[in-house]
Write a protein that holds these residues in place. Structure first.
Motif, mmCIF file in Angstrom:
data_model
loop_
_atom_site.group_PDB
_atom_site.id
_atom_site.type_symbol
_atom_site.label_atom_id
_atom_site.label_comp_id
_atom_site.label_asym_id
_atom_site.label_seq_id
_atom_site.Cartn_x
_atom_site.Cartn_y
_atom_site.Cartn_z
ATOM 1 N N ASP A 96 39.238 39.619 34.122
ATOM 2 C CA ASP A 96 39.701 39.992 32.558
ATOM 3 C C ASP A 96 38.782 39.918 31.404
ATOM 4 O O ASP A 96 38.055 39.207 31.352
ATOM 5 C CB ASP A 96 40.680 39.391 31.986
ATOM 6 N N ASP A 134 35.559 43.398 41.205
ATOM 7 C CA ASP A 134 35.829 41.931 40.742
ATOM 8 C C ASP A 134 37.179 42.151 40.068
ATOM 9 O O ASP A 134 36.894 42.262 39.842
ATOM 10 C CB ASP A 134 34.831 41.060 40.210
ATOM 11 N N SER A 135 38.452 42.653 40.742
ATOM 12 C CA SER A 135 39.766 42.531 40.312
ATOM 13 C C SER A 135 40.178 41.169 39.915
ATOM 14 O O SER A 135 41.323 41.728 38.589
ATOM 15 C CB SER A 135 40.201 43.911 41.089
ATOM 16 N N LYS A 136 39.935 40.381 40.168
ATOM 17 C CA LYS A 136 39.867 39.505 39.470
ATOM 18 C C LYS A 136 39.923 39.305 37.581
ATOM 19 O O LYS A 136 40.628 38.502 37.431
ATOM 20 C CB LYS A 136 40.049 38.060 40.678
ATOM 21 N N SER A 167 34.729 45.145 36.674
ATOM 22 C CA SER A 167 35.854 44.884 36.452
ATOM 23 C C SER A 167 35.816 46.063 38.100
ATOM 24 O O SER A 167 37.266 45.450 39.090
ATOM 25 C CB SER A 167 36.374 45.594 35.418
ATOM 26 N N LYS A 168 35.224 46.741 38.425
ATOM 27 C CA LYS A 168 35.183 47.786 39.603
ATOM 28 C C LYS A 168 35.127 47.477 40.752
ATOM 29 O O LYS A 168 35.586 46.866 42.122
ATOM 30 C CB LYS A 168 34.317 48.925 39.541
#
Length: 132
Positions: A115, A111-113, A108-109
């Protein structure tokens, strides 16, 4: 979304190799022998053992993963596993790490896309059956 196989190869496998290399050297294995068994150059083994490579993620902070790496190191030093068996076990450990969703926070750090609450790719694809 970034490909989980690419991420595992880029981040998790090098981290496993790094911890494994340090374990082998700690157990008295020469860098040259470690390089041969890992299918790497002596230079690469040196960089792994000095944490110059494979240190982006710390797979050893997960006790179960560290135990798998320590068992592999033990098997490599006493049972003389061949290069194919070593590569298979490294892949199993990396798949196990991914299946447990240990990579999600790091994912998640970078790849902000993604969830991570919704994503079930790794525990589905990298089915956790442990290692041999």
């Amino acid at each position: 979304m970034k490909d989980v196989f690419e991420l595992a190869y880029r981040y998790v496998v090098p981290s496993v190799r790094s911890v494994l290399t340090r374990e082998l050297i700690k157990r008295g294995m020469l860098e040259r022998k470690a390089a041969e068994l890992l299918g790497l150059s002596c230079s690469a083994v040196s960089r792994y053992s000095n944490a110059e490579r494979g240190s982006t993620i710390n797979v050893a902070r997960f006790r179960d993963v560290l135990q798998l790496i320590e068992k592999l190191a033990e098997d490599m030093t006493h049972n003389e596993l061949d290069e194919y068996e070593v590569q298979e076990e490294i892949a199993r450990i990396a798949a196990y790490f991914m299946s447990k969703k240990y990579f999600c926070k790091f994912h998640s750090k970078i790849d902000s896309k993604i969830d991570i609450a919704r994503c079930k790719i790794c525990p589905t694809v990298f089915v956790s059956k442990g290692t041999n």
